[in-house]
Design an enzyme around this catalytic site. Structure first.
Site, PDB file in Angstrom:
ATOM      1  N   SER A 144      84.294  84.197   8.120  1.00 22.43           N
ATOM      2  CA  SER A 144      82.847  84.064   8.273  1.00 22.43           C
ATOM      3  C   SER A 144      82.196  85.324   7.700  1.00 22.43           C
ATOM      4  CB  SER A 144      82.511  83.908   9.762  1.00 22.43           C
ATOM      5  OG  SER A 144      81.120  83.927   9.957  1.00 22.43           O
ATOM      6  N   LYS A 170      83.025  80.977   4.690  1.00 24.65           N
ATOM      7  CA  LYS A 170      81.784  80.486   5.320  1.00 24.65           C
ATOM      8  C   LYS A 170      80.749  81.582   5.161  1.00 24.65           C
ATOM      9  CE  LYS A 170      80.571  80.520  10.246  1.00 24.65           C
ATOM     10  NZ  LYS A 170      81.029  80.069  11.592  1.00 24.65           N
ATOM     11  N   LYS A 172      76.875  82.941   6.107  1.00 27.00           N
ATOM     12  CA  LYS A 172      75.739  82.778   7.008  1.00 27.00           C
ATOM     13  C   LYS A 172      74.486  82.612   6.157  1.00 27.00           C
ATOM     14  CE  LYS A 172      77.783  83.535  11.051  1.00 27.00           C
ATOM     15  NZ  LYS A 172      77.729  82.576  12.181  1.00 27.00           N
ATOM     16  N   ASP A 197      76.614  78.470   7.525  1.00 31.03           N
ATOM     17  CA  ASP A 197      76.292  78.452   8.957  1.00 31.03           C
ATOM     18  C   ASP A 197      74.896  79.024   9.158  1.00 31.03           C
ATOM     19  OD1 ASP A 197      76.206  78.506  11.708  1.00 31.03           O
ATOM     20  OD2 ASP A 197      77.946  79.831  11.975  1.00 31.03           O
ATOM     21  N   ASN A 199      73.205  79.026  12.204  1.00 28.99           N
ATOM     22  CA  ASN A 199      72.935  79.498  13.565  1.00 28.99           C
ATOM     23  C   ASN A 199      71.521  79.140  14.034  1.00 28.99           C
ATOM     24  OD1 ASN A 199      75.171  81.965  12.776  1.00 28.99           O
ATOM     25  ND2 ASN A 199      75.366  80.946  14.742  1.00 28.99           N
ATOM     26  N   GLU A 222      76.767  74.149   9.134  1.00 28.75           N
ATOM     27  CA  GLU A 222      76.970  74.351  10.572  1.00 28.75           C
ATOM     28  C   GLU A 222      75.644  74.684  11.255  1.00 28.75           C
ATOM     29  OE1 GLU A 222      79.973  77.339  11.127  1.00 28.75           O
ATOM     30  OE2 GLU A 222      79.677  77.463  13.293  1.00 28.75           O
ATOM     31  N   ASP A 247      77.909  73.602  16.269  1.00 27.22           N
ATOM     32  CA  ASP A 247      78.529  74.718  16.970  1.00 27.22           C
ATOM     33  C   ASP A 247      77.780  74.878  18.305  1.00 27.22           C
ATOM     34  OD1 ASP A 247      79.183  77.267  17.960  1.00 27.22           O
ATOM     35  OD2 ASP A 247      78.950  78.322  16.071  1.00 27.22           O
ATOM     36  N   LYS A 271      84.806  76.065  20.038  1.00 26.78           N
ATOM     37  CA  LYS A 271      84.983  77.442  20.528  1.00 26.78           C
ATOM     38  C   LYS A 271      85.203  77.339  22.025  1.00 26.78           C
ATOM     39  CE  LYS A 271      81.808  79.823  17.385  1.00 26.78           C
ATOM     40  NZ  LYS A 271      80.470  80.458  17.273  1.00 26.78           N
ATOM     41  N   GLY A 299      85.003  81.133  15.951  1.00 23.06           N
ATOM     42  CA  GLY A 299      85.349  82.445  16.471  1.00 23.06           C
ATOM     43  C   GLY A 299      84.138  83.150  17.032  1.00 23.06           C
TER      44      GLY A 299
HETATM   45  O1  OSB Z   1      78.116  80.948  14.680  1.00 26.06           O
HETATM   46  O2  OSB Z   1      80.191  80.892  14.342  1.00 26.06           O
HETATM   47  C1  OSB Z   1      79.195  81.503  14.703  1.00 26.06           C
HETATM   48  C2  OSB Z   1      80.113  85.113  15.472  1.00 26.06           C
HETATM   49  C3  OSB Z   1      79.372  85.325  16.609  1.00 26.06           C
HETATM   50  C4  OSB Z   1      78.564  84.331  17.089  1.00 26.06           C
HETATM   51  C5  OSB Z   1      78.503  83.110  16.425  1.00 26.06           C
HETATM   52  C6  OSB Z   1      79.257  82.882  15.293  1.00 26.06           C
HETATM   53  C7  OSB Z   1      80.055  83.924  14.790  1.00 26.06           C
HETATM   54  C8  OSB Z   1      80.819  83.838  13.565  1.00 26.06           C
HETATM   55  C9  OSB Z   1      82.030  84.734  13.431  1.00 26.06           C
HETATM   56  O3  OSB Z   1      80.507  83.139  12.628  1.00 26.06           O
HETATM   57  C10 OSB Z   1      83.268  83.989  13.637  1.00 26.06           C
HETATM   58  C11 OSB Z   1      84.482  84.881  13.738  1.00 26.06           C
HETATM   59  O4  OSB Z   1      84.808  85.347  14.840  1.00 26.06           O
HETATM   60  O5  OSB Z   1      85.113  85.102  12.713  1.00 26.06           O
HETATM   61 MG    MG Z   2      78.432  78.980  14.041  1.00 27.86          MG
END
Ligand code: OSB
Ligand code: MG
Length: 377
Positions: A144, A170, A172, A197, A199, A222, A247, A271, A299
């Site tokens: 990520s 991936k 962000k 992703d 978020n 995502e 997610d 997760k 993660g």
């Molecule tokens: O949205 O997947 C997510 C890290 C913290 C909070 C949310 C996310 C993430 C990551 C990192 O994308 C994933 C990782 O631990 O490699």
């Molecule tokens: Mg995510």
């Protein structure tokens, strides 16, 4: 062959909680903010048969979800851990039902359950992967990548991870840093396995912008919309060719079933922390496997404890897409386990030793500890 996910009870003598602050190798930026230090809670379950370790994956502030470290600390210390200690002897599968009357706080519950699981499995000499039903001895490793200063920096960073061997990237995204960033990565690296992703940074009013991502042949997008926007995610999914993966919205087996029934997702990021534990995560895996819906392991910048658990989870048969299960050094110079997870040919190994199969580096654990509490029976 059905998996007998049963383990014998353990007798809890004490539960130790620690807040750790671990520096990250580089700042990690998402649509909700930038982290430079991982603040996390480590749980140690002390039992008559030995210790077990777990990790509460909250972050400092409630930005990714409503949970945050001080809140998790409070509920774990005053409510959840005392309830477990009162139970005395408890099997791992009894932890979630025992804590179910307390609403929410899933990450806190998951960390406590993991410590009990680790203790119970170590006592029996069984590995976590075998217990969960893992069918692989290693899993493909995705990474990520946070939002970078500009497109050139993003290409540079992604190039480094590809050189290291990561098999899926991936990135962000957020409004204003979506189409351009994705185009830059595609232009630089061609047809690599790529996903994005958001978020929760968009609304349904952004559907036209998000549809522009269709031309990049992404594996998935995502969580484009808010946690509780299941109906809007279904509407968006109908408007996009890119598969929608959830997610934040998937907080339980029930939420996963609802999302699938509504057509809000065609892929699910699992997760354990977000859903209240590894056993609930396995139930979601089983549901999706039955429905033919691909899942992958997300993660939360886990330490070596949660990272070992995630590798085991990701080795279940329904995890058909590479997860955010990267090597320890993607986030940390120094981890709190003696053998941090490493990347080998784009994969990470599923530990096979008793319990989580990792040993704590007690010097590192001490060095990163900023708060500590021990609750006794
Ligand atoms: O949205 O997947 C997510 C890290 C913290 C909070 C949310 C996310 C993430 C990551 C990192 O994308 C994933 C990782 O631990 O490699
Ligand atoms: Mg995510």
């Amino acid at each position: 062959m059905p998996i007998a996910r049963a383990a014998a009870p353990v007798t809890l003598e004490a539960i130790e909680l620690r807040v750790l602050q671990i520096p990250l190798v580089a700042p990690f930026t998402t649509s909700f903010g930038t982290e430079t230090v991982r603040e996390v809670i480590i749980v140690r379950a002390r039992t008559a048969a030995g210790d077990g370790w777990g990790e509460i994956v909250t972050q400092h502030a409630p930005l990714y979800s409503s949970e945050y470290t001080q809140g998790a600390w409070d509920v774990a210390e005053r409510i959840l851990a005392p309830a477990l200690l009162d139970a005395g002897s408890i099997a791992p599968a009894q932890v979630a039902p025992l804590l179910a009357p307390f609403v929410g706080h899933r990450m806190a519950k998951a960390g406590l359950e993991l410590a009990v699981l680790d203790a119970a499995l170590r006592a029996e000499g069984r590995g976590f992967g075998a217990y969960l039903g893992a069918v692989h001895d290693r899993v493909p490793s995705g990474v990520s990548v946070g939002i970078q200063r500009d497109e050139a920096a993003l290409v540079d960073t992604v190039g480094g991870y590809l050189d290291a061997g990561y098999v899926r990237i991936k990135i962000k995204i957020k409004p204003g840093r979506d189409i351009g960033d994705t185009a830059a990565v595609r232009a630089a690296f061609g047809a690599i396995p790529l996903q994005v992703d958001a978020n929760s940074a968009y609304t349904l009013a952004d559907a036209d912008t998000l549809a522009e991502l269709d031309r990049f042949d992404l594996l998935l997008i995502e969580q484009p919309l808010q946690e509780d926007d299941l109906v809007d995610h279904a509407a968006l999914a109908r408007a996009l060719r890119t598969p929608v993966c959830l997610d934040e919205s998937i907080t339980s087996h029930k939420a996963a079933a609802d999302a699938l029934a509504l057509g809000a997702a065609s892929v699910i990021n699992i997760k354990a922390g977000r859903v209240g534990g590894y056993l609930e995560a396995v139930r979601i895996h089983d549901l999706c496997a039955q429905a033919g819906v691909p899942v992958w392991c997300g993660g939360m910048l886990e330490t070596g404890i949660g990272r070992a658990a995630n590798a085991a989870l990701a080795a279940l048969p329904g995890f058909t897409l590479p997860g955010d299960v990267s090597a320890s050094d993607r986030f940390y110079h120094r981890d709190i386990v003696t053998e941090p997870m490493v990347l080998e040919d784009g994969h990470v190994r599923v530990p096979t030793g008793p319990g989580l199969g990792v040993e704590i580096d007690h010097d590192a654990l001490e060095a990163f500890t900023v708060a500590r509490a021990e609750l006794r029976r």
